[in-house]
Write an enzyme that holds these catalytic residues in place. Structure first.
Site, PDB file in Angstrom:
ATOM      1  CB  THR A 155      -0.896   0.012   1.246  1.00  0.00           C
ATOM      2  OG1 THR A 155      -1.535  -1.238   1.344  1.00  0.00           O
ATOM      3  CG2 THR A 155      -1.920   1.105   1.156  1.00  0.00           C
ATOM      4  CD  GLN A 156       4.112   2.242  -2.050  1.00  0.00           C
ATOM      5  OE1 GLN A 156       4.711   3.205  -1.579  1.00  0.00           O
ATOM      6  NE2 GLN A 156       4.471   1.005  -1.804  1.00  0.00           N
TER       7      GLN A 156
END
Lengths: 264, 260
Positions: B33-34
C-alpha cells in the site's frame, strides 16, 4: 509457458497479438510514497551529580503543528520486577519518533528484566548502556529514529548519564539535552553545569584567564536548573510544553516529579 | 480445437498466435500500500464521568467522490470497547476481520477474562507498528474507546506508523484541527473530563460532528455515535445531524461566483 497452449508448432515463434505489451509491470521502480517515520517533537534532559541522576522530559506529543496529547511521557523506568516498575534502578528517555521510542523502551525493559531473572541481580548502568548501544546498532539500516539517554547510578554509587545517537554511538557524560530543543538547552547546560566560558575575574588576560573550578552541583540546584532550562525551551520552541516529568535517581530509589509547563 | 481447460476462453493460437502470458505476469517487485484509496474521514471521541462518547460519519470517499454512504466506521469489540476507524476502508475491513478472530479466540479461553479497551489498543498498535516496519502499512487512524483495567474511562489513538497517544479528548484527520479545540474547551484535562456528564459529552461531540460537516468536504450528515460505560455499549449507526444553521453561508465573501 505459452508453448503449453499452442496447437501449432509454427506459432511458437514470435507472436503478433501482444508484442507491444511491456514485459514487466513498468520500466523503472515504482515510487514509494510511504515514509515510515514521523517526528513527535519534545525534548529531554539528563544531568548526573555526585550521588544522583536527574532525567527529565516534557510531556507534549505533536505531529506537525497539532498537539496529539498534553501528557505523553518519554521518560521511563526500566527493568523493575513488576509492571509498576517500583523497584527499577535505571531510567531511559527517548525523544524523536514516539512509536520507535516505545518499541525501544519495551525491548530494553524486557532484556533488563531477563538479565535480572537469569543472573539474580539487577543490571548495572554500564552493562545496560552497552546493551542499548548494541540494540540500536542492530537496526543500523532501519534505525530507531530516537535520541536515547540512559541514566542511573554506577558501581561506585555516582550518578551516570549515557547519551546515544539513533544508530548506537554512545558516551558517558555529565549532562545532555536531546530532542527538538536540544540546541536551545545544551549551551545553557555547558555554561551552568560544566561552567564553560566562566573565568575567575582578574585572574589574567586572554589565554591566561583561569577557568572557574568545576565542582559537582547539589541535587536541589540541579532540579532548579532543569526547571529553568525547560521554561526557557517552552518559551522559544513550539514543540515543547504542557508538562515536565522529572525522574530523580538516588540510592533510595527513583522519585518522580511532575510540574506543569505553559500549554500555549 | 484445443480441448485443454487451460486454453478455454483464450484467443485461438492458430488465429492470434501463442498467448503472451508474460503480459499477465507482474514481474516487478511486490507492491505494498502506497496510499489509501477508499477513505473515511475524522473520528471524534471524548471521555466523561462514567465512560467515553465516540462518533464518526457513515461516508467512505473515493478521492473527492462520495462513494459509499452507508459505511459503519465504529466497531464494537467484545461488548466492552469500540474502535473508530479513519483512513483506508479496505484496511479497516481487514482489521475488523482480525478483531473478529481475536474476539472468538479470546472467548474460547477458560479464564473468563475479556480484553478491555486498553488491551485492545495495545494489540492494535502492535499490529500497526509491525506492518509499518514491514513497509506494508495498514493505512488507518484509530481511536479506541472503552474502559481500562480499573474500569475507568479509556481513550487512546493509534495510526499507520504505530504512533500512540492518549488524551481526555481525541480526534483524527480534519477533526484534529476542527473538533479537538471544541472538545478541549469542555475537557481541557483529565480532571475536567471526569466531571463531565453524559449529556455534556454528547452535546460537545454532536456539535463537533456538525462543525466537521460544515467545513470538511469529505464528510456527511449521517453518522454513528457510541456511548461506552460499564453498563455496556450504546451504539447508534444511523443518526442524522440536527439543527444545522447555514446562516453563516451568505456571510462568506471572497470566492465562488460573487467576488466581493
Amino acid at each position: 509457458m505459452s508453448a503449453m497452449f499452442s496447437q501449432n508448432p509454427l506459432m511458437n515463434g514470435p507472436n503478433y497479438s501482444f508484442n507491444q505489451a511491456p514485459a514487466t509491470a513498468s520500466g523503472g521502480n515504482t515510487e514509494h510514497s510511504f515514509y515510515p517515520y514521523t517526528d513527535n517533537g519534545g525534548s529531554t534532559l539528563a544531568i548526573s551529580g555526585n550521588d544522583f541522576t536527574i532525567i527529565a522530559g516534557d510531556t507534549r506529543s505533536t505531529s506537525g503543528y497539532s498537539i496529539n496529547s498534553r501528557y505523553s511521557p518519554k521518560v521511563f523506568k526500566i527493568g523493575g520486577t513488576t509492571s509498576s516498575q517500583d523497584d527499577a534502578n535505571l531510567v531511559l528517555s527517548v525523544v524523536g519518533f514516539a512509536a520507535d521510542g516505545e518499541a525501544l523502551k519495551e525491548r530494553l525493559d524486557a532484556i533488563v528484566k531477563m538479565y535480572r531473572y537469569q543472573h539474580g541481580k539487577p543490571m548495572s548502568v554500564k552493562a545496560c548502556a552497552q546493551r542499548l548501544s548494541t540494540i540500536l546498532y542492530g537496526k543500523r539500516f532501519f534505525p530507531y529514529y530516537v535520541t536515547a539517554i540512559l541514566g542511573g547510578l554506577d558501581e561506585e554509587g555516582k550518578g551516570a548519564v549515557y547519551s546515544y545517537d539513533p544508530v548506537g554511538s554512545y558516551e558517558r557524560e555529565q549532562c545532555r539535552a536531546a530532542g527538538a530543543a536540544a540546541s536551545l538547552i545544551m549551551p545553557f547546560l555547558d555554561n551552568q553545569v560544566n561552567f564553560k566560558n566562566q573565568y575567575i575575574p582578574g585572574s589574567g588576560e586572554g589565554h591566561a584567564l583561569q577557568e572557574r573550578e568545576n565542582i559537582p552541583l547539589p541535587k536541589d540546584e540541579v532540579e532548579d536548573l532543569v526547571k529553568d532550562a525547560f521554561d526557557s525551551a517552552v518559551e522559544r520552541h513550539i514543540e515543547v510544553g504542557d508538562g515536565l516529568q522529572m525522574l530523580i535517581i538516588t540510592k533510595a530509589g527513583i522519585e518522580e516529579k511532575y510540574l506543569p509547563l505553559k500549554k500555549d | 480445437m484445443n480441448h485443454l481447460p487451460q486454453a478455454w476462453g483464450r484467443p485461438r493460437d492458430d488465429v492470434y498466435g501463442a498467448y503472451d502470458s508474460s503480459y499477465l505476469q507482474n514481474g516487478g517487485p511486490t507492491q505494498h500500500t502506497q496510499r489509501p484509496i477508499v477513505t473515511g474521514t475524522s473520528v471524534v471521541a471524548l471521555k466523561f464521568k462514567d465512560g467515553v462518547v465516540i462518533a464518526a460519519d457513515n461516508l467512505a470517499s473515493y478521492g473527492s467522490l462520495a462513494r459509499f454512504t452507508d459505511v459503519k466506521r465504529l466497531r464494537k469489540f467484545a461488548e466492552t470497547s469500540v474502535v473508530g476507524f479513519g483512513g483506508d476502508v479496505s484496511d479497516m475491513q481487514y482489521l475488523d476481520r482480525l478483531l473478529n478472530s481475536l474476539d472468538i479466540q479470546e472467548a474460547y479461553g477458560s479464564s473468563g477474562h475479556t480484553l478491555n479497551a486498553q488491551n485492545l489498543h495495545t494489540y492494535l498498535s502492535k499490529v500497526l507498528y509491525k506492518r509499518r516496519s514491514d513497509f506494508n502499512p495498514l493505512w488507518n487512524q484509530l481511536l479506541v474507546a472503552g474502559l481500562d483495567g480499573e474500569s475507568k474511562p479509556f481513550l487512546a489513538a493509534a495510526d499507520l506508523l504505530g504512533t500512540t497517544f492518549s488524551s481526555p479528548s481525541l480526534a483524527t484527520g480534519y477533526g484534529a484541527h476542527l473538533a479537538q479545540p471544541l472538545l478541549r474547551n469542555v475537557a481541557p484535562d483529565e480532571e475536567a473530563a471526569s466531571k463531565l456528564s453524559l449529556e455534556q459529552a454528547l452535546e460537545a461531540v454532536k456539535e463537533s460532528m456538525k462543525v466537521l460537516f460544515y467545513r470538511d468536504a469529505r464528510s456527511m450528515d449521517k453518522y454513528s455515535i457510541a456511548v461506552i460505560t460499564k453498563d455496556g455499549i450504546d451504539l447508534k449507526e444511523n443518526e442524522q445531524l440536527e439543527k444545522q444553521s447555514w446562516a453563516f453561508a451568505d456571510q462568506i465573501r471572497g470566492y465562488g461566483t460573487q467576488v466581493n
